[in-house]
Design a protein around this motif. Structure first.
Motif, PDB file in Angstrom:
ATOM      1  N   PRO A 199      -3.596   2.467   5.600  1.00 28.09           N
ATOM      2  CA  PRO A 199      -3.411   1.792   4.320  1.00 28.09           C
ATOM      3  C   PRO A 199      -1.943   1.720   3.907  1.00 28.09           C
ATOM      4  CG  PRO A 199      -5.246   3.322   4.208  1.00 28.09           C
ATOM      5  CD  PRO A 199      -4.552   3.571   5.517  1.00 28.09           C
ATOM      6  N   ALA A 200      -1.608   0.655   3.167  1.00 36.85           N
ATOM      7  CA  ALA A 200      -0.226   0.437   2.742  1.00 36.85           C
ATOM      8  C   ALA A 200      -0.213  -0.339   1.440  1.00 36.85           C
ATOM      9  CB  ALA A 200       0.531  -0.332   3.822  1.00 36.85           C
ATOM     10  N   THR A 201       0.928  -0.338   0.780  1.00 36.48           N
ATOM     11  CA  THR A 201       1.089  -1.134  -0.429  1.00 36.48           C
ATOM     12  C   THR A 201       1.468  -2.568  -0.051  1.00 36.48           C
ATOM     13  OG1 THR A 201       3.455  -0.692  -0.651  1.00 36.48           O
ATOM     14  CG2 THR A 201       1.939   0.888  -1.710  1.00 36.48           C
ATOM     15  N   GLN A 202       1.353  -3.457  -1.020  1.00 34.04           N
ATOM     16  CA  GLN A 202       1.750  -4.846  -0.802  1.00 34.04           C
ATOM     17  C   GLN A 202       3.232  -4.918  -0.415  1.00 34.04           C
ATOM     18  OE1 GLN A 202       0.543  -7.809  -3.749  1.00 34.04           O
ATOM     19  NE2 GLN A 202       2.654  -8.563  -3.769  1.00 34.04           N
ATOM     20  N   LEU A 204      -2.733 -11.731   0.696  1.00 35.48           N
ATOM     21  CA  LEU A 204      -3.671 -10.646   0.395  1.00 35.48           C
ATOM     22  C   LEU A 204      -4.833 -11.129  -0.473  1.00 35.48           C
ATOM     23  CD1 LEU A 204      -1.254  -7.621  -0.153  1.00 35.48           C
ATOM     24  CD2 LEU A 204      -2.651  -8.142   1.866  1.00 35.48           C
ATOM     25  N   ARG A 205      -4.561 -12.032  -1.419  1.00 37.41           N
ATOM     26  CA  ARG A 205      -5.660 -12.589  -2.227  1.00 37.41           C
ATOM     27  C   ARG A 205      -6.659 -13.327  -1.343  1.00 37.41           C
ATOM     28  NH1 ARG A 205      -1.773 -13.404  -6.212  1.00 37.41           N
ATOM     29  NH2 ARG A 205      -1.357 -15.568  -5.625  1.00 37.41           N
ATOM     30  N   ARG A 206      -6.139 -14.106  -0.403  1.00 38.81           N
ATOM     31  CA  ARG A 206      -7.036 -14.822   0.513  1.00 38.81           C
ATOM     32  C   ARG A 206      -7.810 -13.844   1.395  1.00 38.81           C
ATOM     33  NH1 ARG A 206      -2.461 -19.141   2.024  1.00 38.81           N
ATOM     34  NH2 ARG A 206      -2.865 -20.627   0.349  1.00 38.81           N
ATOM     35  N   MET A 207      -7.122 -12.815   1.869  1.00 38.14           N
ATOM     36  CA  MET A 207      -7.786 -11.833   2.729  1.00 38.14           C
ATOM     37  C   MET A 207      -8.860 -11.066   1.970  1.00 38.14           C
ATOM     38  SD  MET A 207      -4.584 -10.398   4.986  1.00 38.14           S
ATOM     39  CE  MET A 207      -5.614  -9.523   6.194  1.00 38.14           C
ATOM     40  N   GLU A 208      -8.590 -10.794   0.701  1.00 35.63           N
ATOM     41  CA  GLU A 208      -9.590 -10.111  -0.137  1.00 35.63           C
ATOM     42  C   GLU A 208     -10.796 -11.034  -0.343  1.00 35.63           C
ATOM     43  OE1 GLU A 208      -9.017  -6.919  -3.664  1.00 35.63           O
ATOM     44  OE2 GLU A 208      -7.918  -8.804  -3.874  1.00 35.63           O
ATOM     45  N   TYR A 228      -9.479  -4.682   1.183  1.00 32.75           N
ATOM     46  CA  TYR A 228      -9.821  -4.332  -0.194  1.00 32.75           C
ATOM     47  C   TYR A 228      -8.693  -3.456  -0.715  1.00 32.75           C
ATOM     48  CZ  TYR A 228     -11.449   0.206   1.604  1.00 32.75           C
ATOM     49  OH  TYR A 228     -11.533   1.439   2.221  1.00 32.75           O
ATOM     50  N   ARG A 229      -8.576  -3.402  -2.026  1.00 35.37           N
ATOM     51  CA  ARG A 229      -7.495  -2.644  -2.653  1.00 35.37           C
ATOM     52  C   ARG A 229      -8.066  -1.507  -3.490  1.00 35.37           C
ATOM     53  NH1 ARG A 229      -3.236  -7.436  -4.033  1.00 35.37           N
ATOM     54  NH2 ARG A 229      -4.519  -9.105  -3.217  1.00 35.37           N
ATOM     55  N   ILE A 232      -3.303   0.237  -3.130  1.00 35.70           N
ATOM     56  CA  ILE A 232      -3.210   0.526  -1.705  1.00 35.70           C
ATOM     57  C   ILE A 232      -4.182  -0.405  -0.988  1.00 35.70           C
ATOM     58  CG2 ILE A 232      -3.391   2.294   0.086  1.00 35.70           C
ATOM     59  CD1 ILE A 232      -1.225   2.848  -2.058  1.00 35.70           C
ATOM     60  N   VAL A 233      -3.678  -1.102   0.025  1.00 33.97           N
ATOM     61  CA  VAL A 233      -4.460  -2.095   0.754  1.00 33.97           C
ATOM     62  C   VAL A 233      -5.087  -1.431   1.974  1.00 33.97           C
ATOM     63  CG1 VAL A 233      -4.384  -4.312   1.946  1.00 33.97           C
ATOM     64  CG2 VAL A 233      -2.881  -3.899  -0.029  1.00 33.97           C
ATOM     65  N   HIS A 234      -6.385  -1.677   2.162  1.00 34.09           N
ATOM     66  CA  HIS A 234      -7.153  -1.140   3.283  1.00 34.09           C
ATOM     67  C   HIS A 234      -7.843  -2.290   4.013  1.00 34.09           C
ATOM     68  CE1 HIS A 234      -7.310   3.111   1.714  1.00 34.09           C
ATOM     69  NE2 HIS A 234      -7.056   2.460   0.594  1.00 34.09           N
ATOM     70  N   LEU A 235      -8.084  -2.110   5.303  1.00 34.98           N
ATOM     71  CA  LEU A 235      -8.942  -3.044   6.030  1.00 34.98           C
ATOM     72  C   LEU A 235     -10.395  -2.731   5.701  1.00 34.98           C
ATOM     73  CD1 LEU A 235      -7.426  -3.113   9.645  1.00 34.98           C
ATOM     74  CD2 LEU A 235      -7.303  -4.921   7.915  1.00 34.98           C
ATOM     75  N   THR A 236     -11.217  -3.754   5.589  1.00 30.62           N
ATOM     76  CA  THR A 236     -12.656  -3.535   5.431  1.00 30.62           C
ATOM     77  C   THR A 236     -13.218  -3.084   6.781  1.00 30.62           C
ATOM     78  OG1 THR A 236     -13.206  -5.801   6.036  1.00 30.62           O
ATOM     79  CG2 THR A 236     -12.851  -5.352   3.672  1.00 30.62           C
ATOM     80  N   SER A 237     -14.413  -2.546   6.756  1.00 29.57           N
ATOM     81  CA  SER A 237     -15.038  -2.126   8.017  1.00 29.57           C
ATOM     82  C   SER A 237     -15.253  -3.333   8.927  1.00 29.57           C
ATOM     83  CB  SER A 237     -16.351  -1.380   7.766  1.00 29.57           C
ATOM     84  OG  SER A 237     -17.232  -2.178   7.025  1.00 29.57           O
ATOM     85  N   ARG A 238     -15.575  -4.485   8.336  1.00 27.91           N
ATOM     86  CA  ARG A 238     -15.725  -5.718   9.130  1.00 27.91           C
ATOM     87  C   ARG A 238     -14.430  -6.042   9.858  1.00 27.91           C
ATOM     88  NH1 ARG A 238     -14.188 -10.993   7.823  1.00 27.91           N
ATOM     89  NH2 ARG A 238     -15.107 -12.522   9.214  1.00 27.91           N
TER      90      ARG A 238
END
Length: 135
Positions: A38-41, A59-63, A69-70, A81-87
């Protein structure tokens, strides 16, 4: 030639990623979060060397596409903090395979060792321009 190559690479990557619901613009974020966690924008913008507003839009598009997810930063409520979803985490091996395949096709028929040399030279050129921007 660098611009032409970049456009062709991006077009091929877009075609290959489309069935996964991904865009080439997502790759710096996906690869960074996959490699470092995880990381910040701001951290993601720095690592991808893009402006904050562009990263915010990405990031908005990715969310929206359920790739990230944040979570509010516990130490600083103004940041997330930005994380990858499990998908997205499940897609990383496929994305890496797609990128490897495209790179392989791009370097097909070139003399042995030239792909590594080309990557090294382009890395150095980018570093030169990063350290000494054009005035």
């Amino acid at each position: 030639m660098i611009n032409l190559s970049a456009r062709v690479f991006e077009r091929r990557m877009a075609e290959a990623l489309a069935p996964l619901g991904l865009s080439p613009a997502y790759l710096p974020v996906i690869f960074t979060l996959s490699a470092t966690g995880p990381a910040t924008q701001a951290e993601l913008a720095r690592s991808a060397e893009i402006e904050q507003p562009t990263m915010a839009l990405t990031l908005r598009r990715m969310e929206r596409d359920e790739i990230i997810y944040r979570v509010p930063d516990e130490t600083d409520g103004r940041r997330a903090i930005v994380h990858l979803t499990s998908r997205a985490e499940e897609l990383v091996p496929q994305v890496e395979s797609i990128a490897d395949d495209i790179n392989s096709r791009a370097f097909d028929g070139l003399p042995a060792g030239s792909s590594a040399q080309l990557i090294d030279l382009l890395t150095r050129a980018a570093a030169n321009l990063t350290q000494r921007p054009v005035e």
